[in-house]
Write a protein that holds these residues in place. Structure first.
Motif, PDB file in Angstrom:
ATOM      1  N   ALA A  11       0.829  -1.201   0.000  1.00 14.03           N
ATOM      2  CA  ALA A  11       0.000   0.000   0.000  1.00 14.03           C
ATOM      3  C   ALA A  11       0.864   1.252   0.000  1.00 14.03           C
ATOM      4  O   ALA A  11       0.538   2.257  -0.652  1.00 14.03           O
ATOM      5  CB  ALA A  11      -0.939  -0.008   1.203  1.00 14.03           C
ATOM      6  N   ASN A  12       1.994   1.195   0.717  1.00 13.67           N
ATOM      7  CA  ASN A  12       2.955   2.301   0.738  1.00 13.67           C
ATOM      8  C   ASN A  12       4.363   1.731   0.814  1.00 13.67           C
ATOM      9  O   ASN A  12       4.587   0.704   1.471  1.00 13.67           O
ATOM     10  CB  ASN A  12       2.725   3.216   1.949  1.00 13.67           C
ATOM     11  N   TRP A  19       8.239   8.501  -0.287  1.00 14.28           N
ATOM     12  CA  TRP A  19       7.106   7.601  -0.149  1.00 14.28           C
ATOM     13  C   TRP A  19       6.292   7.541  -1.437  1.00 14.28           C
ATOM     14  O   TRP A  19       6.116   8.552  -2.115  1.00 14.28           O
ATOM     15  CB  TRP A  19       6.198   8.051   0.988  1.00 14.28           C
ATOM     16  N   ALA A  20       5.813   6.349  -1.750  1.00 11.72           N
ATOM     17  CA  ALA A  20       4.948   6.154  -2.915  1.00 11.72           C
ATOM     18  C   ALA A  20       3.827   5.201  -2.515  1.00 11.72           C
ATOM     19  O   ALA A  20       3.997   4.342  -1.637  1.00 11.72           O
ATOM     20  CB  ALA A  20       5.726   5.588  -4.093  1.00 11.72           C
ATOM     21  N   ALA A  21       2.685   5.352  -3.153  1.00 14.32           N
ATOM     22  CA  ALA A  21       1.522   4.523  -2.856  1.00 14.32           C
ATOM     23  C   ALA A  21       1.339   3.448  -3.919  1.00 14.32           C
ATOM     24  O   ALA A  21       1.743   3.628  -5.075  1.00 14.32           O
ATOM     25  CB  ALA A  21       0.269   5.394  -2.766  1.00 14.32           C
ATOM     26  N   ASP A  22       0.726   2.339  -3.499  1.00  6.69           N
ATOM     27  CA  ASP A  22       0.404   1.230  -4.402  1.00  6.69           C
ATOM     28  C   ASP A  22       1.616   0.835  -5.242  1.00  6.69           C
ATOM     29  O   ASP A  22       1.656   1.004  -6.467  1.00  6.69           O
ATOM     30  CB  ASP A  22      -0.782   1.597  -5.293  1.00  6.69           C
ATOM     31  N   THR A  37       4.575   2.129  -9.482  1.00 11.04           N
ATOM     32  CA  THR A  37       3.837   2.887  -8.476  1.00 11.04           C
ATOM     33  C   THR A  37       2.424   3.190  -8.984  1.00 11.04           C
ATOM     34  O   THR A  37       2.153   3.117 -10.186  1.00 11.04           O
ATOM     35  CB  THR A  37       4.556   4.199  -8.134  1.00 11.04           C
ATOM     36  N   CYS A  38       1.557   3.491  -8.033  1.00 12.89           N
ATOM     37  CA  CYS A  38       0.155   3.814  -8.358  1.00 12.89           C
ATOM     38  C   CYS A  38      -0.469   2.726  -9.230  1.00 12.89           C
ATOM     39  O   CYS A  38      -1.130   3.004 -10.232  1.00 12.89           O
ATOM     40  CB  CYS A  38       0.056   5.175  -9.043  1.00 12.89           C
ATOM     41  N   VAL A  50       3.201  -1.934   4.280  1.00 14.06           N
ATOM     42  CA  VAL A  50       4.272  -0.934   4.192  1.00 14.06           C
ATOM     43  C   VAL A  50       5.600  -1.634   3.924  1.00 14.06           C
ATOM     44  O   VAL A  50       5.941  -2.606   4.607  1.00 14.06           O
ATOM     45  CB  VAL A  50       4.388  -0.122   5.495  1.00 14.06           C
ATOM     46  N   GLY A 403      -0.212   7.786   8.669  1.00  6.05           N
ATOM     47  CA  GLY A 403       0.116   7.867   7.264  1.00  6.05           C
ATOM     48  C   GLY A 403       1.615   7.784   7.099  1.00  6.05           C
ATOM     49  O   GLY A 403       2.372   7.748   8.081  1.00  6.05           O
ATOM     50  N   PRO A 404       2.093   7.748   5.855  1.00  4.36           N
ATOM     51  CA  PRO A 404       3.536   7.628   5.621  1.00  4.36           C
ATOM     52  C   PRO A 404       4.361   8.709   6.311  1.00  4.36           C
ATOM     53  O   PRO A 404       5.506   8.444   6.710  1.00  4.36           O
ATOM     54  CB  PRO A 404       3.654   7.734   4.094  1.00  4.36           C
ATOM     55  N   ASP A 405       3.806   9.913   6.472  1.00  2.00           N
ATOM     56  CA  ASP A 405       4.590  10.993   7.075  1.00  2.00           C
ATOM     57  C   ASP A 405       4.909  10.728   8.542  1.00  2.00           C
ATOM     58  O   ASP A 405       5.840  11.328   9.092  1.00  2.00           O
ATOM     59  CB  ASP A 405       3.861  12.329   6.938  1.00  2.00           C
TER      60      ASP A 405
END
Length: 455
Positions: A11-12, A19-22, A37-38, A50, A403-405
């Motif tokens: 997912a991350n 950081w990138a999603a999917d 990514t995505c 993660v 979240g990723p942050d």
């Protein structure tokens, strides 16, 4: 692992650019062959929450895992590194190749379970009990290679050149006889370990002068060419007494002397470098060398606190190691590194690169990059690199709602070991639900070995 591909979807994921999603990783023959990514997961993908790149443990003495907790009894006079060292000398005398493999294998399992995927083994236990030579000069190194093979951890092996008991070429003590080489013997050792390292898929054999107190200037000049373009590691400026003795011998402080007398560059890892002036710290940073920091061991031994501010201000690079292996925990090394700076300066978030940055992420990314540089490999979730990574447990309470942050801040400062879920090394899943696949057998052999050693 053959030519068929393994696909992991997260997912991350923390990629080199952030950081990138999917994120979908394709792994082939132990390497990352694709990063998307995505993208939605495919039906055959293994799915996780993660992904983080594996961290390099740049400084380990694996055999010392067996003496963890054995030097915590107050002596009749002031206890220090030097009194701890006497306990280590007594412990090491009974260790042979089989015992070394058993101790190292458990240490490497514990490293993998905490997110370390490669170890820099600073190996100075070369000879048989009593100091006699083995027929194969790499006999004890072979035990390290076997432990790395059965645990699956990546290995940068650092056979140590150790010739003297103190500055100026003083004779080694009786307790050091298992460590000692002359220049020709050390060259044969390096050749033998490089030949033996072929049994591991991506092992690296580097060069490690033990310290300025154990190596003369002439010996240092003689052994450095053996490194070629590879890493060079050295203990330096760990103790105040070491600094005082170096000044008495040479008129200069250890880091000052080394920078003035050796071509220190990005190949070098200066382990500890605890006691530096601001000028030394800035000069070391300019050299490009990595500071090899071991906060748990440095705290355990009462070494002191690394002068991070002048070093990082000058652009210095660092990585972390588990050194004495008194406690093996990647996130605890990073946490204690930051907390030591906070205690020394009575401020917070000191190792973040700039205002608004995540302290945890900056610590983690610096350790990933510094460990890779110090051990001579490419790190990060990028095409062509080894598939060395770990995932976080989505159900861990300290990571809930992050979240990723905030993930790396929560991992480093608020989580315990249960936050690491799976660990892959060259694409092989070695750890699931925080537990190494060979833990039971390796731990059982370790217990039997240690019981016999301490009988």
């Amino acid at each position: 692992m053959g030519r068929s591909a393994t696909n992991l979807h997260f997912a991350n994921a923390l990629l080199p650019a952030g950081w990138a999603a999917d994120v979908r990783l394709t792994i082939r023959e132990g390497l990352i062959a694709g990063v998307e990514t995505c993208t939605a997961p495919h039906v055959e993908d293994q799915r996780h929450a993660v992904a983080l790149p594996g961290v390099g443990n740049l400084h380990s003495h694996a055999f010392q895992r067996g003496m963890a907790g054995l030097a915590e009894r107050r002596g009749p006079a002031g206890d220090s590194f030097w009194t701890w060292r006497e306990t280590m000398y007594r412990f090491v005398e009974r260790i042979g190749p089989d015992e070394l493999q058993a101790l190292a294998a458990l240490a490497y399992v514990e490293m993998l379970e905490s997110g370390f995927t490669r170890v820099g083994e600073f190996h100075y236990l070369h000879h048989a009990a009593g100091g006699g030579a083995f027929a194969d000069p790499a006999e004890m190194s072979q035990a390290i290679f076997a432990a790395a093979a059965e645990s699956g951890i990546g290995l940068t092996h650092l056979p140590v050149f150790y010739a003297h008991g103190g500055f100026g070429g003083s004779a080694p003590g009786k307790a050091q006889r298992r460590f000692v080489h002359d220049i020709d013997g050390y060259a044969r050792l390096v050749d033998a370990t490089r030949a033996a390292a072929a049994q591991l898929p991506d092992a690296i054999v580097a060069v490690a002068p033990h310290s300025l107190r154990a190596v003369t200037p002439d010996e240092l000049r003689a052994i450095l060419p053996l490194a070629g373009d590879g890493p060079i590691h050295i203990h330096i400026a760990e103790q105040v007494k070491e600094v005082e003795d170096c000044i008495a011998w040479s008129g200069a402080r250890p880091v000052e002397w080394l920078l003035d007398n050796a071509a220190v560059d990005a190949r070098w890892c200066l382990v500890h470098a605890t006691h530096m002036t601001d000028a030394e710290a800035a000069a070391m940073a300019r050299s490009g060398a990595v500071a090899g920091l071991c906060p748990i061991t440095e705290a355990n031994l009462g070494d002191g606190i690394f002068p991070a501010e002048p070093f990082l201000t000058a652009g210095g690079r660092f990585g972390v190691g588990s050194d004495s292996n008194v406690l093996i925990d990647m996130t605890e090394e990073l946490r204690l590194l930051e907390y030591g700076q906070r205690l020394a300066r009575r401020e917070r978030n000191l190792l973040a690169r700039e205002p608004g940055r995540s302290t945890g992420q900056d610590l983690f990314e610096a350790a990933v990059a510094g460990g890779a540089q110090a051990m001579g490999f490419e790190s990060g979730l990028a095409v062509g690199n080894a598939a060395d990574l770990f995932s976080l447990s989505p159900g861990h309470p300290s990571l809930a709602g992050r979240g990723p942050d905030a993930l790396l801040d929560s991992l480093i400062f608020a989580s315990r070991r249960g936050a690491v879920d799976c660990v892959w090394r060259r694409g092989q899943k070695l750890v699931s639900q925080g537990r190494h696949r060979a833990r039971d057998a390796i731990a059982a052999r370790y217990r039997g070995t240690l019981t016999a050693l301490l009988a």
